[in-house]
Design an enzyme around this catalytic site. Structure first.
Site, short mmCIF file in Angstrom:
data_model
loop_
_atom_site.label_atom_id
_atom_site.label_comp_id
_atom_site.label_asym_id
_atom_site.label_seq_id
_atom_site.Cartn_x
_atom_site.Cartn_y
_atom_site.Cartn_z
N ASN A 147 -0.90 5.89 4.83
CA ASN A 147 -1.30 4.97 5.88
C ASN A 147 -0.74 5.50 7.20
O ASN A 147 0.21 6.28 7.23
CB ASN A 147 -0.67 3.59 5.63
CG ASN A 147 -1.34 2.82 4.54
OD1 ASN A 147 -2.35 2.18 4.75
ND2 ASN A 147 -0.79 2.92 3.33
N HIS A 197 -7.39 -1.24 8.94
CA HIS A 197 -6.43 -0.67 7.99
C HIS A 197 -6.77 0.81 7.89
O HIS A 197 -7.76 1.20 7.27
CB HIS A 197 -6.60 -1.38 6.63
CG HIS A 197 -5.75 -0.82 5.54
ND1 HIS A 197 -4.59 -1.42 5.13
CD2 HIS A 197 -5.90 0.27 4.75
CE1 HIS A 197 -4.06 -0.73 4.12
NE2 HIS A 197 -4.83 0.31 3.88
N ASP A 246 0.82 -1.21 0.00
CA ASP A 246 0.00 0.00 0.00
C ASP A 246 0.85 1.26 0.00
O ASP A 246 0.42 2.31 -0.47
CB ASP A 246 -0.93 0.00 1.22
CG ASP A 246 -2.19 0.80 0.98
OD1 ASP A 246 -2.42 1.21 -0.16
OD2 ASP A 246 -2.94 1.03 1.94
N CYS A 261 -4.19 5.74 -2.19
CA CYS A 261 -4.89 4.84 -3.09
C CYS A 261 -4.94 5.51 -4.44
O CYS A 261 -5.48 6.61 -4.57
CB CYS A 261 -6.30 4.54 -2.59
SG CYS A 261 -7.23 3.54 -3.76
N HIS A 297 -5.92 4.92 7.34
CA HIS A 297 -5.10 5.97 6.72
C HIS A 297 -5.19 7.24 7.56
O HIS A 297 -6.21 7.51 8.20
CB HIS A 297 -5.59 6.23 5.29
CG HIS A 297 -5.13 5.19 4.32
ND1 HIS A 297 -4.23 5.45 3.30
CD2 HIS A 297 -5.40 3.87 4.23
CE1 HIS A 297 -4.01 4.35 2.61
NE2 HIS A 297 -4.70 3.37 3.15
MG MG Z 1 -4.83 1.41 1.97
#
Ligand code: MG
Length: 302
Positions: A249, A207, A16, A240, A209
């Site tokens: 992140n 997850h 990511d 993204c 950000h």
């Molecule tokens: Mg992500």
């Protein structure tokens, strides 16, 4: 304060993080980063993705990266896949765990995968079968689970329906992803409590950000709700490519630092992981949003 005594960090930087960088790192550099985060004590690493190379050129060489990393027997190396072709590539590269992602938002699925939510879930079936035949574990991720830049707030019920669809095909390890940093602590807490009550047999990941500065607060809310698994990215890299305004992140070193202060064990060596993050910023050739890289550890006296 009642919070779990142990937490698990999945380092998602190689996937990511790097997928959002202008500079494409070479295979040797990626391999060394993965080896180094494992040497720092990380036990779960998302090493890349097996998606169409045109969609994410930064990760087009995940096959080769997977073959070259030094495998530790007690470490889980997972990769993102979006279809059967991705599972085939994972098998060929010796990756034993894949993550299938669907968005909680119809519009985001269209943008991200060019398919509707129902189509994406329908297509999982073939992936699951192929993975099972090859003893590959499958986990699921629900992106934009807390909010979508195209549709706004996402109702818990929408997320629950996707978790049910995952359950039907046997996926019980699920990552709830705040892809564009729209989540806030109370929402995370309530979502975490709800899904754990409804699906007590599942394993949950958060997850998060840090797009709006709430990632660590959201991790705290998750911890208070009993969540013990968190994705994080070295130096806070990430975003993204398919969601406008998505930025980093939560930084692995920021998470480890916070958890260590509170006595929550992660098994990660903070100094070593800060070292990796410093190297990463040199490689991508820019500063990042990581707090610890800027300010240092709070226990370091001037
Ligand atoms: Mg992500």
């Amino acid at each position: 304060m009642l919070i779990p005594q142990t937490a698990y960090i999945c380092e998602v930087g190689p996937r990511d993080g790097l997928q959002n960088e202008k500079k494409i790192l070479d295979i040797d550099t990626k391999v060394k980063l993965i080896n180094d985060v494992v040497a720092a004590g990380i036990k779960i690493v998302e090493i890349g993705s097996f998606v169409h190379p045109k969609a994410v050129p930064q990760l087009a060489d995940t096959d080769e990266v997977a073959k070259r990393i030094r495998r530790s027997p007690d470490v889980e190396y997972r990769a993102l896949v979006s279809n059967v072709r991705g599972v085939e590539r994972a098998i060929a590269a010796g990756v034993t765990k894949v993550k299938l992602t669907v968005s909680a938002s119809e519009s985001h699925n269209k943008k991200n995968w060019n398919r509707s939510t129902q189509q994406v879930i329908h297509d999982f079936d073939d992936c699951i079968r192929l993975a099972a035949e090859n003893r590959i574990e499958v986990s699921g991720a629900i992106s934009t689970a807390f909010g979508c830049p195209f549709e706004g707030a996402i109702a818990v019920q929408q997320v629950v329906e996707i978790i049910k669809a995952f359950e039907k095909i046997g996926i019980r390890e699920i990552s709830l992803s705040d892809t564009t940093g729209m989540a806030y602590p109370r929402q995370v807490y309530e979502m975490a409590v709800t899904v754990q009550q409804l699906f007590p047999q599942n394993e949950w990941w958060l997850h998060l950000h840090n797009t709006r500065g709430l990632a660590l607060a959201n991790i705290m809310a998750g911890l208070q709700a009993g969540i013990i698994r968190f994705d994080a990215s070295f130096a806070g890299l990430g975003g993204c490519p398919f969601a406008p305004g998505a930025s980093g992140n939560v930084a692995t070193e920021d998470v480890v630092h916070m958890l260590e202060l509170m006595g929550v064990k992660t098994g990660v060596d903070l100094d070593k992981i800060i070292g990796v993050a410093n190297v990463v910023t040199q490689q991508v050739e820019h500063q990042t949003e990581s707090f610890i890289l800027k300010a240092g550890k709070s226990k370091t006296l001037q």
